[in-house]
Write a protein that holds these residues in place. Sequence first.
Motif, mmCIF file in Angstrom:
data_model
loop_
_atom_site.group_PDB
_atom_site.id
_atom_site.type_symbol
_atom_site.label_atom_id
_atom_site.label_comp_id
_atom_site.label_asym_id
_atom_site.label_seq_id
_atom_site.Cartn_x
_atom_site.Cartn_y
_atom_site.Cartn_z
ATOM 1 N N ALA A 259 -15.303 54.987 15.932
ATOM 2 C CA ALA A 259 -16.593 55.210 15.293
ATOM 3 C C ALA A 259 -17.484 56.083 16.156
ATOM 4 O O ALA A 259 -18.393 56.742 15.656
ATOM 5 C CB ALA A 259 -17.274 53.885 15.004
ATOM 6 N N ASN B 12 -12.754 50.311 17.638
ATOM 7 C CA ASN B 12 -14.124 50.691 17.318
ATOM 8 C C ASN B 12 -14.593 51.930 18.053
ATOM 9 O O ASN B 12 -15.603 52.517 17.697
ATOM 10 C CB ASN B 12 -15.070 49.534 17.610
ATOM 11 N N PRO C 194 -18.867 40.557 18.663
ATOM 12 C CA PRO C 194 -19.525 41.876 18.693
ATOM 13 C C PRO C 194 -20.366 42.143 17.454
ATOM 14 O O PRO C 194 -21.142 43.075 17.410
ATOM 15 C CB PRO C 194 -18.343 42.854 18.772
ATOM 16 N N TRP C 195 -20.219 41.278 16.452
ATOM 17 C CA TRP C 195 -20.955 41.415 15.207
ATOM 18 C C TRP C 195 -22.463 41.388 15.443
ATOM 19 O O TRP C 195 -23.232 42.009 14.708
ATOM 20 C CB TRP C 195 -20.528 40.272 14.303
ATOM 21 N N LEU D 22 -24.195 42.694 17.780
ATOM 22 C CA LEU D 22 -24.760 43.972 18.215
ATOM 23 C C LEU D 22 -24.914 44.887 17.007
ATOM 24 O O LEU D 22 -24.124 44.835 16.075
ATOM 25 C CB LEU D 22 -23.845 44.642 19.247
ATOM 26 N N ARG D 23 -25.919 45.763 17.056
ATOM 27 C CA ARG D 23 -26.172 46.628 15.906
ATOM 28 C C ARG D 23 -25.331 47.896 15.946
ATOM 29 O O ARG D 23 -25.337 48.674 15.010
ATOM 30 C CB ARG D 23 -27.657 46.983 15.823
ATOM 31 N N GLU D 24 -24.637 48.112 17.059
ATOM 32 C CA GLU D 24 -23.728 49.252 17.137
ATOM 33 C C GLU D 24 -22.328 48.717 17.345
ATOM 34 O O GLU D 24 -22.155 47.668 17.950
ATOM 35 C CB GLU D 24 -24.072 50.132 18.339
ATOM 36 N N PRO D 25 -21.314 49.439 16.874
ATOM 37 C CA PRO D 25 -19.954 48.978 17.164
ATOM 38 C C PRO D 25 -19.671 49.090 18.656
ATOM 39 O O PRO D 25 -20.156 50.017 19.303
ATOM 40 C CB PRO D 25 -19.078 49.943 16.366
#
Lengths: 173, 664
Positions: free
Chosen positions: A121, A118, A106-107, A109-112
Amino acid sequence: MIRWIFAIVLGFSNAWLGAQSASEMTLTPAATEDTLKNPEAGPVHDYDLKFREIAKELRCPTCTGLSVLESDASFSLQIKSQVKEQMLMGKDKEQVLTYFVDRYGPWILREPPKQGFNLLAWAVPIALLCLGPIAIWLLVWKRNVTVSTHGVRANEPIIAEMQERLQQLRKGN
Amino acid sequence: MLANYGFYLIFLALCCSLYGFLSAILAAYWRHRRFYNSSKLALTATCMLLISAAVVLWVGLFQRDYGIAYVAKNSSNDLPMLYTFTAFWSSLEGSHTLWMLLLSIMGTIAVWTHSKDNEHIMPYVLGSIQAVLGWMLYLAVTYSDPFVANLPAPPNGRGMNELLQNFYMAIHPPLLFSGYTALAVPFAYSIAALCFGDITEGWLKTVRRWSLFAFVLLTAAISLGGRWAYVELGWAGYWAWDPVENSSFMPWLMCTALLHSLLVQDKLGHLKRLSIVLAIAAFFLSYFGTFLTRSGVVSSVHSFAESPIGPNYLYYLSGLILISTAIYAFRAPSILPADTEKVWGFSKESALVVTQFLLLSFAAIIFIGTVFPIVSEALTQQRITVQAPYFNMFAPWVGLGTVVGIAIGQLMRYQSSQMPYAKQVIFGSVLFAIPLSFVLIYLGEVMKTPKTVNLIAQIVGLYLASWAIGCLCGDLFIKLKDLRFQWKLFFKRNLAYFGAWVAHIGVMIAIIGFLGNYRGMETRKTLKAGESFEFFDYRFEVPDGIKVKTEQNATLFAAHVNVYRGETLYQSMEAAQSRYPTKDQTFNEIGIGGNFWHDIYIVLVDFDKTDGKRVTLQVNINPTVRFVWTAIVIMCLGGVIALFDLYRGNKSRDAVAGAWEVKA
């Protein structure tokens, strides 16, 4: 009146927040606006809105704060060509992103991701923005606080009373 | 040789600071005036010693004394004068020294210019400032000594980081650090008020002035950082929600929230404890920002200095939180609100609470987004990323709340649900906003936005911002009408109001500017000398390929680009790549042109290295970027106007407590 305007605006904003996150899920059809021809690119070129939508969601692994779309690092170029390949295979946005998450975690992706720990968040800010106004409404706006002053402060009624008394005294003299 | 003196000076400063801290504590405990005076002089001496240490480092830089490791690392023989000067803060040790230097200067100014009202809490103020300064000096002596020797001295240094060789980056760190350290004064006053157990009128006046000062500095500094990213990095944006940017933005939000809670405190005597918490939080977050930048916990485009000093910042941060919380928990009950008769309900003070809510929740969201990757990785062993899309999801809603809140909140009155002329102003602005937003949409070429969602967001945003500008102007008109248009009186008595009004207009213009991000366009083209291409009403022509030039210490490979509108030459720009002698890497020198409504932003991505006759250009059309820069100037101007408001708080409403019990 103003209260109602405020309430409507807040309600509207929350509804829209939901709508926007929903539209984020579904894929918008590639617009036909693009008229630029890029000679270097294949069937999917860099200005395809659908391609940009996907590339914007993936982070550049080697830079900081940028998406692969904005970056020219060699890693990003590789990812961009992979995105194009996947798109040519007929996958939609969700499927392409899943493909990358499976490979890089998932790292990438720019969103959690919106699951498990997660989810916090996302939940905390949304809860804050939705519940905050309600809390303010209940605690502050609906409350008229009148503090007992025990006659210590020289407020207007006391001054008026004193002046009245003074005038009475003057008249008495 | 010089290096030894420098270290000696910093070490002396540490001793001075420790003495100052102890004597301040004793002065506070015994209410002993001589100890207080001694502590005051100790802070002054610390400041002088740090100034001397800084001068020594500058002398080392200008003499190219590569026997000092810091000089060898951050400068070289070919570095121009300006950048030799700014090399002082181009990496960790120097910026640490700059931080201490500015803190000691701010502290010294604060203790020598305090008002009579505050004299009884000054020992605590001194103690708080010295506690911060002492720790930083300890770190300077142990972990980040700028005067470490590098013998034998090499003939040339390694050179300054090329990205920092830019005018905006030269002045950005001192401004930002001035803002951070100016926030130390409200922090110190808050701790002092808690320790003393009372807030006086003089406290409010001083804290207001210092936080306003910090607000102006931070506003300017953050925008300069953005401007640097815009002209230097080449990704056509000024704000990427990068951790370091966020960490400079959070203190700004706290500082702004503090200014608004001080307003309620000034008018009504309420929200005193909130002001204290905010002042502490603002300084805490500015320190947290320093920690994030220096520790390397998060990666960022702006972090140019990383070192093992990180954990020590963390210790200090946790210590700061613990001690401040403990002091607050024990002492806050002694800070009482004034006996104001009627508060809250539907009134301006409640609107200001909404302001607090918006600013604080925005800060909370940014804080969550910034630290979440670290927390998540520690707890779930899974790496995740939080970048721009996350923040861009929430920011518009906070912005929407801000616009509506400012527009309506300005019209409200304290302690009263009456809003004089509110209907006329609000509905008048609904009409006024139609032509204004139409002009903005027409001249800003908003209808060219490709995506419908973005188009709607922009139209709604522009309309609301225009409406808010209408409401603000209406409010100013009402205020002036109430004064029978006596301008002299207005500018004599209402500068605080006028400054806030200007700053709020600035916020609206900034929001109009931010909306331009929804309609940015870009293209990338490879073309030979003499060729041209069309994009967004313009024709871009590269008449004669790459030219090689030298500019100070850099070699520029510049492509001249002529921009035509129709058949006439509109602008001619130059996009280049620069190469510095110290590093085998090229850097973007971006060509920026265009007009007030949109920037034309040209990056030279690549060129044919053999004959220089073929270039690849990236062209961005960035709408309303100049609105943002203008808005920042207006906001700073508003802050400065409000700083000149000398009327506020001249008369003490509360009695001054705590006279000295002089023990000789």
